[in-house]
Write an enzyme that holds these catalytic residues in place. Structure first.
Site, PDB file in Angstrom:
ATOM      1  N   HIS A   1       0.458  -4.611   0.339  1.00  0.00           N
ATOM      2  CA  HIS A   1       1.425  -3.865  -0.172  1.00  0.00           C
ATOM      3  C   HIS A   1       2.404  -3.129   0.920  1.00  0.00           C
ATOM      4  O   HIS A   1       1.784  -2.904   1.932  1.00  0.00           O
ATOM      5  CB  HIS A   1       0.551  -2.582  -1.076  1.00  0.00           C
ATOM      6  CG  HIS A   1      -0.265  -1.814  -0.180  1.00  0.00           C
ATOM      7  ND1 HIS A   1      -1.675  -2.600   0.131  1.00  0.00           N
ATOM      8  CD2 HIS A   1      -0.347  -0.836   0.298  1.00  0.00           C
ATOM      9  CE1 HIS A   1      -2.228  -1.545   0.807  1.00  0.00           C
ATOM     10  NE2 HIS A   1      -1.456  -0.546   1.157  1.00  0.00           N
TER      11      HIS A   1
ATOM     12  N   ASP B   1       2.825   5.680  -5.818  1.00  0.00           N
ATOM     13  CA  ASP B   1       1.513   5.843  -5.327  1.00  0.00           C
ATOM     14  C   ASP B   1       0.687   7.208  -5.917  1.00  0.00           C
ATOM     15  O   ASP B   1       1.381   8.116  -6.273  1.00  0.00           O
ATOM     16  CB  ASP B   1       1.793   6.266  -3.824  1.00  0.00           C
ATOM     17  CG  ASP B   1       0.487   6.017  -3.077  1.00  0.00           C
ATOM     18  OD1 ASP B   1       0.422   5.225  -2.181  1.00  0.00           O
ATOM     19  OD2 ASP B   1      -0.599   6.996  -3.058  1.00  0.00           O
ATOM     20  N   ILE B   2      -0.569   6.999  -6.103  1.00  0.00           N
ATOM     21  CA  ILE B   2      -1.321   7.834  -6.831  1.00  0.00           C
ATOM     22  C   ILE B   2      -1.362   9.407  -6.146  1.00  0.00           C
ATOM     23  O   ILE B   2      -1.538  10.339  -6.541  1.00  0.00           O
ATOM     24  CB  ILE B   2      -2.480   7.568  -7.249  1.00  0.00           C
ATOM     25  CG1 ILE B   2      -3.302   8.092  -8.462  1.00  0.00           C
ATOM     26  CG2 ILE B   2      -3.602   7.431  -6.402  1.00  0.00           C
ATOM     27  CD1 ILE B   2      -4.116   7.527  -9.466  1.00  0.00           C
TER      28      ILE B   2
ATOM     29  N   ASN C   1       0.376  -1.082   6.244  1.00  0.00           N
ATOM     30  CA  ASN C   1      -1.020  -1.041   6.908  1.00  0.00           C
ATOM     31  C   ASN C   1      -1.764  -2.341   6.654  1.00  0.00           C
ATOM     32  O   ASN C   1      -1.819  -2.774   5.518  1.00  0.00           O
ATOM     33  CB  ASN C   1      -1.773   0.275   6.218  1.00  0.00           C
ATOM     34  CG  ASN C   1      -0.873   1.563   6.484  1.00  0.00           C
ATOM     35  OD1 ASN C   1      -0.515   1.577   7.569  1.00  0.00           O
ATOM     36  ND2 ASN C   1      -1.127   2.362   5.459  1.00  0.00           N
TER      37      ASN C   1
ATOM     38  N   GLU D   1      -6.403   0.868   3.348  1.00  0.00           N
ATOM     39  CA  GLU D   1      -7.568   1.127   2.303  1.00  0.00           C
ATOM     40  C   GLU D   1      -7.721  -0.112   1.194  1.00  0.00           C
ATOM     41  O   GLU D   1      -8.789  -0.475   0.762  1.00  0.00           O
ATOM     42  CB  GLU D   1      -7.148   2.286   1.673  1.00  0.00           C
ATOM     43  CG  GLU D   1      -7.379   3.697   2.445  1.00  0.00           C
ATOM     44  CD  GLU D   1      -6.864   4.624   1.590  1.00  0.00           C
ATOM     45  OE1 GLU D   1      -6.918   4.907   0.171  1.00  0.00           O
ATOM     46  OE2 GLU D   1      -6.392   5.740   2.419  1.00  0.00           O
ATOM     47  N   VAL D   2      -6.610  -0.526   0.818  1.00  0.00           N
ATOM     48  CA  VAL D   2      -6.629  -1.379  -0.357  1.00  0.00           C
ATOM     49  C   VAL D   2      -6.507  -2.905  -0.006  1.00  0.00           C
ATOM     50  O   VAL D   2      -5.193  -2.918   0.493  1.00  0.00           O
ATOM     51  CB  VAL D   2      -5.673  -0.866  -1.541  1.00  0.00           C
ATOM     52  CG1 VAL D   2      -5.660  -1.901  -2.712  1.00  0.00           C
ATOM     53  CG2 VAL D   2      -5.939   0.423  -1.914  1.00  0.00           C
TER      54      VAL D   2
ATOM     55  N   HIS E   1       4.538   0.321   1.691  1.00  0.00           N
ATOM     56  CA  HIS E   1       4.645   1.491   1.127  1.00  0.00           C
ATOM     57  C   HIS E   1       6.191   1.998   1.193  1.00  0.00           C
ATOM     58  O   HIS E   1       6.817   1.672   2.598  1.00  0.00           O
ATOM     59  CB  HIS E   1       4.063   2.783   2.056  1.00  0.00           C
ATOM     60  CG  HIS E   1       2.654   2.526   2.088  1.00  0.00           C
ATOM     61  ND1 HIS E   1       1.655   3.620   1.208  1.00  0.00           N
ATOM     62  CD2 HIS E   1       1.751   1.571   2.591  1.00  0.00           C
ATOM     63  CE1 HIS E   1       0.428   3.190   1.454  1.00  0.00           C
ATOM     64  NE2 HIS E   1       0.243   2.258   2.173  1.00  0.00           N
TER      65      HIS E   1
HETATM   66  P1  AMP Z   1      -3.193   1.674   2.271  1.00  0.00           P
HETATM   67  O1  AMP Z   1      -3.828   2.765   3.327  1.00  0.00           O
HETATM   68  O2  AMP Z   1      -2.033   1.399   3.373  1.00  0.00           O
HETATM   69  O3  AMP Z   1      -4.347   0.593   1.905  1.00  0.00           O
HETATM   70  O4  AMP Z   1      -2.756   2.402   1.069  1.00  0.00           O
HETATM   71  C1  AMP Z   1      -3.070   2.462   0.021  1.00  0.00           C
HETATM   72  C2  AMP Z   1      -2.348   3.311  -0.909  1.00  0.00           C
HETATM   73  O5  AMP Z   1      -2.833   2.974  -2.484  1.00  0.00           O
HETATM   74  C3  AMP Z   1      -2.834   4.788  -0.874  1.00  0.00           C
HETATM   75  O6  AMP Z   1      -1.735   5.584  -0.500  1.00  0.00           O
HETATM   76  C4  AMP Z   1      -3.298   5.201  -2.087  1.00  0.00           C
HETATM   77  O7  AMP Z   1      -2.909   6.648  -2.392  1.00  0.00           O
HETATM   78  C5  AMP Z   1      -2.732   4.362  -2.929  1.00  0.00           C
HETATM   79  N1  AMP Z   1      -3.387   4.112  -4.234  1.00  0.00           N
HETATM   80  C6  AMP Z   1      -4.983   4.045  -4.517  1.00  0.00           C
HETATM   81  N2  AMP Z   1      -5.231   3.890  -5.450  1.00  0.00           N
HETATM   82  C7  AMP Z   1      -4.036   3.862  -6.373  1.00  0.00           C
HETATM   83  C8  AMP Z   1      -3.521   3.622  -7.783  1.00  0.00           C
HETATM   84  N3  AMP Z   1      -4.747   3.455  -8.774  1.00  0.00           N
HETATM   85  N4  AMP Z   1      -2.492   4.101  -8.221  1.00  0.00           N
HETATM   86  C9  AMP Z   1      -1.538   4.068  -7.189  1.00  0.00           C
HETATM   87  N5  AMP Z   1      -1.644   4.204  -5.883  1.00  0.00           N
HETATM   88  C10 AMP Z   1      -3.230   3.940  -5.451  1.00  0.00           C
END
Ligand code: AMP
Length: 127
Positions: A110, A35-36, A97, A105-106, A112
């Site tokens: 995925h 994770d970034i 999530n 967010e994404v 974690h």
């Molecule tokens: P979520 O809130 O469950 O959608 O988590 C999305 C996760 O993606 C967050 O923990 C971010 O820090 C992570 N994230 C966003 N962009 C990147 C990226 N380019 N590389 C790695 N992790 C990312």
């Protein structure tokens, strides 16, 4: 309502090689990377390569081979990082999530993997 997948999401770009990632493991149907913005000492994301929006989308529509690959890849990352309690590791937490209240967010499925120290209460209620 059917899910609509946005191919411009950041994980889709990672899968197409348009932006870099710190890969931990790649399998036929899954990719694991750091994770970034890590929220624990160990914070790895595992994603299926297919176009699935969230956990229930993936779990409902993905072929069995992709589901098995994703689960095995997640377990393999835990093994690679020495986290499995069965092998003397200190354990881990998995979080999917999903949707607005899940604070996703994404919009690409995925999980974690969080570990490295005691992770505290499972949830903190927002004030
Ligand atoms: P979520 O809130 O469950 O959608 O988590 C999305 C996760 O993606 C967050 O923990 C971010 O820090 C992570 N994230 C966003 N962009 C990147 C990226 N380019 N590389 C790695 N992790 C990312």
């Amino acid at each position: 309502m059917a899910y609509s997948y946005d191919p411009q999401n950041i994980f889709a770009k990672i899968l197409r090689g348009e932006i870099p990632n710190k890969t931990v493991l790649e399998t036929e149907h899954s990719l694991a990377f750091h994770d970034i913005r890590p929220q624990a000492e160990v914070h790895v994301l595992v994603i299926p390569k297919g176009p699935y929006v969230n956990f229930d989308h993936f779990s409902t529509e993905a072929p069995v081979e992709e589901l098995v690959d994703f689960h095995r890849a997640t377990a393999e990352v835990c093994r690679m990082l020495g986290l499995q309690p069965s092998a003397g590791g200190t354990g881990y937490r998995l979080i999917f999530n999903s949707g607005d209240h899940g604070m996703q967010e994404v919009p690409h499925t995925h999980v974690h993997i969080l570990a490295g120290h005691p992770l505290g209460a499972m949830l903190v209620r927002p004030s």
